[in-house]
Design a protein around this motif. Structure first.
Motif, PDB file in Angstrom:
ATOM      1  N   GLY A 256      25.717  -1.292  17.210  1.00  0.00           N
ATOM      2  CA  GLY A 256      26.318  -1.158  15.888  1.00  0.00           C
ATOM      3  C   GLY A 256      25.496  -1.838  14.808  1.00  0.00           C
ATOM      4  N   ARG A 257      25.471  -3.171  14.835  1.00  0.00           N
ATOM      5  CA  ARG A 257      24.647  -3.919  13.887  1.00  0.00           C
ATOM      6  C   ARG A 257      23.253  -4.176  14.448  1.00  0.00           C
ATOM      7  NH1 ARG A 257      26.954  -2.770   9.238  1.00  0.00           N
ATOM      8  NH2 ARG A 257      29.139  -3.409   9.163  1.00  0.00           N
ATOM      9  N   ALA A 258      23.073  -3.916  15.723  1.00  0.00           N
ATOM     10  CA  ALA A 258      21.779  -4.009  16.399  1.00  0.00           C
ATOM     11  C   ALA A 258      21.768  -2.960  17.495  1.00  0.00           C
ATOM     12  CB  ALA A 258      21.550  -5.405  16.975  1.00  0.00           C
ATOM     13  N   LEU A 259      20.581  -2.673  18.038  1.00  0.00           N
ATOM     14  CA  LEU A 259      20.492  -1.683  19.107  1.00  0.00           C
ATOM     15  C   LEU A 259      21.208  -2.159  20.361  1.00  0.00           C
ATOM     16  CD1 LEU A 259      19.419   0.924  20.329  1.00  0.00           C
ATOM     17  CD2 LEU A 259      17.240  -0.221  20.741  1.00  0.00           C
ATOM     18  N   HIS A 260      21.016  -3.426  20.701  1.00  0.00           N
ATOM     19  CA  HIS A 260      21.697  -4.012  21.858  1.00  0.00           C
ATOM     20  C   HIS A 260      22.415  -5.278  21.397  1.00  0.00           C
ATOM     21  CE1 HIS A 260      18.378  -1.707  23.859  1.00  0.00           C
ATOM     22  NE2 HIS A 260      19.391  -1.340  24.615  1.00  0.00           N
ATOM     23  N   GLU A 261      23.718  -5.319  21.578  1.00  0.00           N
ATOM     24  CA  GLU A 261      24.494  -6.480  21.183  1.00  0.00           C
ATOM     25  C   GLU A 261      25.686  -6.632  22.126  1.00  0.00           C
ATOM     26  OE1 GLU A 261      25.344  -5.377  17.099  1.00  0.00           O
ATOM     27  OE2 GLU A 261      27.278  -4.549  17.673  1.00  0.00           O
ATOM     28  N   TYR A 262      26.495  -7.648  21.905  1.00  0.00           N
ATOM     29  CA  TYR A 262      27.663  -7.882  22.757  1.00  0.00           C
ATOM     30  C   TYR A 262      28.587  -6.661  22.717  1.00  0.00           C
ATOM     31  CZ  TYR A 262      31.883  -9.837  24.726  1.00  0.00           C
ATOM     32  OH  TYR A 262      32.972 -10.051  25.514  1.00  0.00           O
ATOM     33  N   PRO A 263      29.152  -6.286  23.880  1.00  0.00           N
ATOM     34  CA  PRO A 263      28.915  -6.845  25.214  1.00  0.00           C
ATOM     35  C   PRO A 263      27.690  -6.224  25.879  1.00  0.00           C
ATOM     36  CG  PRO A 263      30.687  -5.227  25.298  1.00  0.00           C
ATOM     37  CD  PRO A 263      30.252  -5.304  23.861  1.00  0.00           C
ATOM     38  N   GLU A 264      26.748  -7.079  26.264  1.00  0.00           N
ATOM     39  CA  GLU A 264      25.560  -6.624  26.982  1.00  0.00           C
ATOM     40  C   GLU A 264      25.911  -6.298  28.439  1.00  0.00           C
ATOM     41  OE1 GLU A 264      22.612  -6.091  25.795  1.00  0.00           O
ATOM     42  OE2 GLU A 264      22.161  -7.461  24.132  1.00  0.00           O
ATOM     43  N   GLU A 265      25.044  -5.517  29.073  1.00  0.00           N
ATOM     44  CA  GLU A 265      25.141  -5.256  30.519  1.00  0.00           C
ATOM     45  C   GLU A 265      26.520  -4.759  30.936  1.00  0.00           C
ATOM     46  OE1 GLU A 265      22.537  -5.389  32.593  1.00  0.00           O
ATOM     47  OE2 GLU A 265      21.268  -5.937  30.896  1.00  0.00           O
ATOM     48  N   ILE A 266      26.939  -3.646  30.367  1.00  0.00           N
ATOM     49  CA  ILE A 266      28.186  -3.004  30.789  1.00  0.00           C
ATOM     50  C   ILE A 266      27.852  -2.109  31.971  1.00  0.00           C
ATOM     51  CG2 ILE A 266      30.089  -1.502  30.114  1.00  0.00           C
ATOM     52  CD1 ILE A 266      29.450  -2.258  27.180  1.00  0.00           C
ATOM     53  N   ALA A 267      28.287  -2.498  33.146  1.00  0.00           N
ATOM     54  CA  ALA A 267      27.908  -1.794  34.372  1.00  0.00           C
ATOM     55  C   ALA A 267      28.497  -0.385  34.404  1.00  0.00           C
ATOM     56  CB  ALA A 267      28.368  -2.577  35.593  1.00  0.00           C
ATOM     57  N   THR A 268      27.675   0.572  34.800  1.00  0.00           N
ATOM     58  CA  THR A 268      28.167   1.925  35.067  1.00  0.00           C
ATOM     59  C   THR A 268      28.186   2.165  36.573  1.00  0.00           C
ATOM     60  OG1 THR A 268      25.926   2.736  34.626  1.00  0.00           O
ATOM     61  CG2 THR A 268      27.526   2.915  32.841  1.00  0.00           C
ATOM     62  N   TRP A 269      28.385   1.114  37.324  1.00  0.00           N
ATOM     63  CA  TRP A 269      28.567   1.122  38.769  1.00  0.00           C
ATOM     64  C   TRP A 269      29.636   0.066  39.047  1.00  0.00           C
ATOM     65  CZ3 TRP A 269      24.408  -0.652  36.055  1.00  0.00           C
ATOM     66  CH2 TRP A 269      24.194  -2.028  36.060  1.00  0.00           C
TER      67      TRP A 269
END
Length: 248
Positions: A170-183
């Motif tokens: 949103g305000r950055a390309l990668h921001e909180y929450p980082e590392e949202i598992a898709t497994w």
């Protein structure tokens, strides 16, 4: 980014539409003989026309406006002289910002008809993304995304790349929450109302991890196997996910 006012949502939808239209135009240009550099130049021109800034370039100094990965390359492929051939599997990832707001989208495409196993992988990759998006709702656990995608993959005999994750944006390309598992994971975090995030499972016929290549950017599956990625940027509401990376 957490959406709290209509102006923020409007700005997010605007950049979401830009990256989605750019992705679609690049996909439409895929044909035998085009190079990944030529394909990237199409994306770069479209972003520039919309006063949008390439996110990988501005954030990380990536040597391209977009990421284009072919066949054995699964992500972060550098556009260059590589020629796309009939039957190739091409992944395009487009992320950009405008007026300080970021959106991210991506998809895998065939250059002409694909082998039946790859064609099925693409169809199921799109389904896996939708399975994940269906779990996005204010108050629900983030881990529900990975559990649902994992169950889908297991049922159809696929694996998931486990070190490439979804993320806040949103305000950055990668921001909180980082590392949202898709497994499947033990993540205890919950989805806040208005949370902006990506949903982007990497579905494979055998790959488990992404290994970095010699160029310092391009990622390859380990064990080596075909991989597809389909990605949307979404906003969590009490009624479910609002997808903002749709062409229009």
């Amino acid at each position: 980014m957490t959406i709290t006012q209509e102006d923020d949502l409007d700005a997010l939808k605007a950049i979401g539409r830009i990256v989605a239209n750019t992705l679609q135009s690049m996909a439409d240009a895929i044909e035998p003989g085009i190079t990944t550099a030529e394909l990237d130049s199409i994306g770069a021109a479209l972003l520039e026309r919309e006063d949008a800034v390439s996110a990988p370039r501005s954030t990380y100094g990536f040597p391209g406006a977009t990421c284009i990965s072919v066949n054995e390359e699964i992500a972060h492929g550098i556009p260059g002289p590589r020629t796309i051939r009939a039957g190739d599997l091409v992944n395009i990832d487009v992320s950009a910002s405008r007026d300080g707001v970021f959106a991210d989208t991506g998809a895998s495409f065939g250059c002409g008809p694909l082998r039946p196993t790859l064609d099925r992988l693409c169809r199921d990759g799109r389904k896996a993304r939708q399975v994940g998006i269906a779990q996005v709702r204010a108050g629900r656990p983030l881990a529900g995304i990975g559990r649902a995608v994992g169950a889908f993959a297991d049922k159809r005999g696929y694996t998931l790349i486990r070190n490439l994750a979804s993320h806040g944006i949103g305000r950055a390309l990668h921001e909180y929450p980082e590392e949202i598992a898709t497994w499947p994971s033990r993540d205890r975090r919950r989805i806040d109302r208005g949370l902006v995030m990506t949903v982007e499972p990497f579905l494979s016929t055998g790959g488990l991890w992404a290994d970095q290549g010699e160029d310092g950017w391009t990622l390859f599956a380990a064990p080596s196997a075909p991989v597809v990625q389909y990605e949307h940027t979404v906003v969590a509401t009490e009624r479910g996910a609002v997808v903002v990376t749709l062409p229009g």
